[in-house]
Design a protein around this motif. Structure first.
Motif, PDB file in Angstrom:
ATOM      1  N   TYR A 100      -9.709  -9.367 -13.631  1.00 43.36           N
ATOM      2  CA  TYR A 100     -10.167  -9.259 -12.247  1.00 43.36           C
ATOM      3  C   TYR A 100     -11.637  -9.675 -12.151  1.00 43.36           C
ATOM      4  CZ  TYR A 100     -10.917  -7.309  -7.584  1.00 43.36           C
ATOM      5  OH  TYR A 100     -11.217  -7.166  -6.253  1.00 43.36           O
TER       6      TYR A 100
ATOM      7  N   PRO B 216      -8.815   0.719  -6.803  1.00 41.60           N
ATOM      8  CA  PRO B 216      -9.854   0.322  -5.841  1.00 41.60           C
ATOM      9  C   PRO B 216     -11.272   0.593  -6.340  1.00 41.60           C
ATOM     10  CG  PRO B 216      -8.065   1.453  -4.720  1.00 41.60           C
ATOM     11  CD  PRO B 216      -7.798   1.592  -6.183  1.00 41.60           C
TER      12      PRO B 216
ATOM     13  N   GLU C 281      -0.290  -9.155  -3.213  1.00 45.68           N
ATOM     14  CA  GLU C 281       0.200  -7.841  -2.806  1.00 45.68           C
ATOM     15  C   GLU C 281      -0.272  -6.726  -3.743  1.00 45.68           C
ATOM     16  OE1 GLU C 281       3.048  -9.633  -5.674  1.00 45.68           O
ATOM     17  OE2 GLU C 281       1.991 -10.318  -3.868  1.00 45.68           O
ATOM     18  N   LYS C 282      -0.731  -7.092  -4.949  1.00 41.96           N
ATOM     19  CA  LYS C 282      -1.273  -6.098  -5.876  1.00 41.96           C
ATOM     20  C   LYS C 282      -2.790  -5.994  -5.781  1.00 41.96           C
ATOM     21  CE  LYS C 282       2.481  -6.707  -9.219  1.00 41.96           C
ATOM     22  NZ  LYS C 282       2.824  -7.069 -10.630  1.00 41.96           N
ATOM     23  N   ARG C 283      -3.354  -6.680  -4.782  1.00 42.97           N
ATOM     24  CA  ARG C 283      -4.795  -6.683  -4.528  1.00 42.97           C
ATOM     25  C   ARG C 283      -5.591  -7.363  -5.637  1.00 42.97           C
ATOM     26  NH1 ARG C 283      -6.350  -2.945  -0.335  1.00 42.97           N
ATOM     27  NH2 ARG C 283      -4.528  -1.812   0.451  1.00 42.97           N
ATOM     28  N   ASN C 284      -4.941  -8.270  -6.340  1.00 46.67           N
ATOM     29  CA  ASN C 284      -5.627  -9.051  -7.355  1.00 46.67           C
ATOM     30  C   ASN C 284      -5.974 -10.426  -6.802  1.00 46.67           C
ATOM     31  OD1 ASN C 284      -5.438  -7.105  -9.443  1.00 46.67           O
ATOM     32  ND2 ASN C 284      -3.307  -7.669  -9.774  1.00 46.67           N
TER      33      ASN C 284
ATOM     34  N   LYS D 290     -12.229  -1.953  -8.953  1.00 46.48           N
ATOM     35  CA  LYS D 290     -12.463  -3.257  -8.331  1.00 46.48           C
ATOM     36  C   LYS D 290     -13.837  -3.316  -7.670  1.00 46.48           C
ATOM     37  CE  LYS D 290      -7.588  -4.357  -7.668  1.00 46.48           C
ATOM     38  NZ  LYS D 290      -6.487  -4.591  -6.708  1.00 46.48           N
TER      39      LYS D 290
ATOM     40  N   CYS E 125      -6.388 -12.097  -1.914  1.00 42.66           N
ATOM     41  CA  CYS E 125      -5.711 -11.308  -2.942  1.00 42.66           C
ATOM     42  C   CYS E 125      -4.208 -11.238  -2.654  1.00 42.66           C
ATOM     43  CB  CYS E 125      -6.293  -9.893  -2.990  1.00 42.66           C
ATOM     44  SG  CYS E 125      -8.037  -9.853  -3.487  1.00 42.66           S
TER      45      CYS E 125
ATOM     46  N   GLU F  83      -8.472  -8.197   0.568  1.00 40.79           N
ATOM     47  CA  GLU F  83      -7.604  -7.518  -0.393  1.00 40.79           C
ATOM     48  C   GLU F  83      -6.231  -7.170   0.165  1.00 40.79           C
ATOM     49  OE1 GLU F  83     -10.257  -5.271  -3.739  1.00 40.79           O
ATOM     50  OE2 GLU F  83      -9.510  -4.074  -2.080  1.00 40.79           O
ATOM     51  N   ASN F  84      -6.058  -7.208   1.454  1.00 39.72           N
ATOM     52  CA  ASN F  84      -4.807  -6.782   2.075  1.00 39.72           C
ATOM     53  C   ASN F  84      -4.058  -7.992   2.633  1.00 39.72           C
ATOM     54  OD1 ASN F  84      -2.816  -5.534   3.836  1.00 39.72           O
ATOM     55  ND2 ASN F  84      -4.021  -3.659   3.659  1.00 39.72           N
ATOM     56  N   THR F  85      -2.800  -8.124   2.275  1.00 43.44           N
ATOM     57  CA  THR F  85      -2.023  -9.279   2.742  1.00 43.44           C
ATOM     58  C   THR F  85      -1.639  -9.148   4.215  1.00 43.44           C
ATOM     59  OG1 THR F  85       0.012  -8.233   1.929  1.00 43.44           O
ATOM     60  CG2 THR F  85      -1.074  -9.794   0.463  1.00 43.44           C
TER      61      THR F  85
ATOM     62  N   SER G  98     -10.226  -4.208   2.874  1.00 45.37           N
ATOM     63  CA  SER G  98      -9.032  -3.690   2.206  1.00 45.37           C
ATOM     64  C   SER G  98      -7.956  -3.202   3.168  1.00 45.37           C
ATOM     65  CB  SER G  98      -9.416  -2.526   1.275  1.00 45.37           C
ATOM     66  OG  SER G  98     -10.359  -2.937   0.312  1.00 45.37           O
TER      67      SER G  98
END
Length: 288
Positions: free
Chosen positions: A177, A238, A68-71, A241, A66, A42-44, A9
């Motif tokens: 999700y 988080p 930018e919204k961590r989806n 998820k 994922c 999860e992190n761009t 993340s």
């Protein structure tokens, strides 16, 4: 045997060194690739090397990217899942339409059966019995759309008559999700077996590259539904998820043995391929 579900993340760099996934962030961590089944980024702002991506593909490790919204937004799929991929493609394209219709009917029946069981658990007995009455009515290819009728009764019983799966709510966000995580796990097994995710037996949307995964995952959706009900989420954060990703570590019974869900997906998928290739519905194996 692969078993770890690795979720990254924070901002970091990940690369490959001596068959290890090396995470270079606030701390330096190493995980041997033989332990990893799924890698979720999860992190761009995560950067990774081409050498790592290539090795992850060779080892059939599912990589989920994922937004930018961590989806979940996309995933890494190898061109060649097994040594006989070309032969598997010919086989898949030659699957009998009649067998496809019969297998899809069994998948729909099992999905409705699992939905009814969850409604019984929620003490929605009337609606559960209604779903059970739909099961013997399911025809090949589900021509009478028992799946659709069951879904309406099912979600209205769980969330009320005003609920819509298209609405914006924490429950819908969490279900979406969770379904995306499930779909990625199925796509992993399909490609690892040498088959193609684009060619489904029921789903055939031109713009869906995962039609077959969408077919196979249907009886597993109620597991996500139950997890979301138990969570009673206020939003998709988080912690939520993590709860949903952890569904892959759930223990279920399949083929008479206890297995983690990730392994049960593999067993079920192989049974599906056997059923389609041999035209023998008894090869289908569902979880309990």
């Amino acid at each position: 045997m692969t078993w770890r579900i690795v979720v990254i993340s924070s901002i970091c760099k990940i690369d490959l060194k001596l068959n290890h996934l090396v995470i270079r962030g606030a701390e330096l961590r190493r995980i041997h690739l033989s332990e990893i089944a799924v890698l979720i980024l999860e992190n761009t702002a995560i950067s990774l090397t081409a050498a790592l991506l290539s090795e992850l593909s060779k080892r059939k490790i599912k990589v989920v990217f994922c937004d930018e919204k961590r989806n979940p937004y996309g995933e890494l799929l190898p061109y060649y899942g097994s040594h006989d991929t070309t032969d598997k493609l010919r086989t898949q394209m030659g699957w009998s339409l009649e067998t496809a219709g019969e297998v899809w009917a069994e998948i729909v029946k099992e999905k409705i059966r699992k939905q009814a069981a969850l409604l019984h658990d929620c003490r929605q007995t009337k609606q559960a019995m209604m779903l059970e009455s739909y099961i013997p009515e399911v025809q090949p290819h589900d021509k009478t759309n028992r799946e659709g009728h069951a879904a309406k009764v099912y979600f209205n019983a769980l969330y009320g008559l005003d609920f819509s799966r298209r609405g914006e709510s924490a429950a819908n966000a969490c279900m979406n999700y969770g379904y995306a995580i499930l779909l990625s796990a199925f796509n992993r097994e399909i490609t690892a077996a040498g088959y193609f995710t684009q060619l489904g037996i029921f789903h055939d949307n031109t713009f869906n590259p995962f039609n077959l995964g969408s077919d196979l995952m249907e009886p597993f959706r109620p597991l996500i539904d139950k997890r979301v009900l138990d969570m009673d989420p206020v939003n998709l954060g988080p912690d939520e998820k993590r709860e949903l990703v952890d569904i892959l570590n759930l223990e279920v019974t399949i083929d008479g043995k206890n297995n983690y869900l990730l392994n049960a997906i593999r067993i079920y998928s192989r049974g599906f391929f056997e059923a389609m290739n041999t035209k023998d519905l008894t090869k289908l194996r569902f979880y309990e």
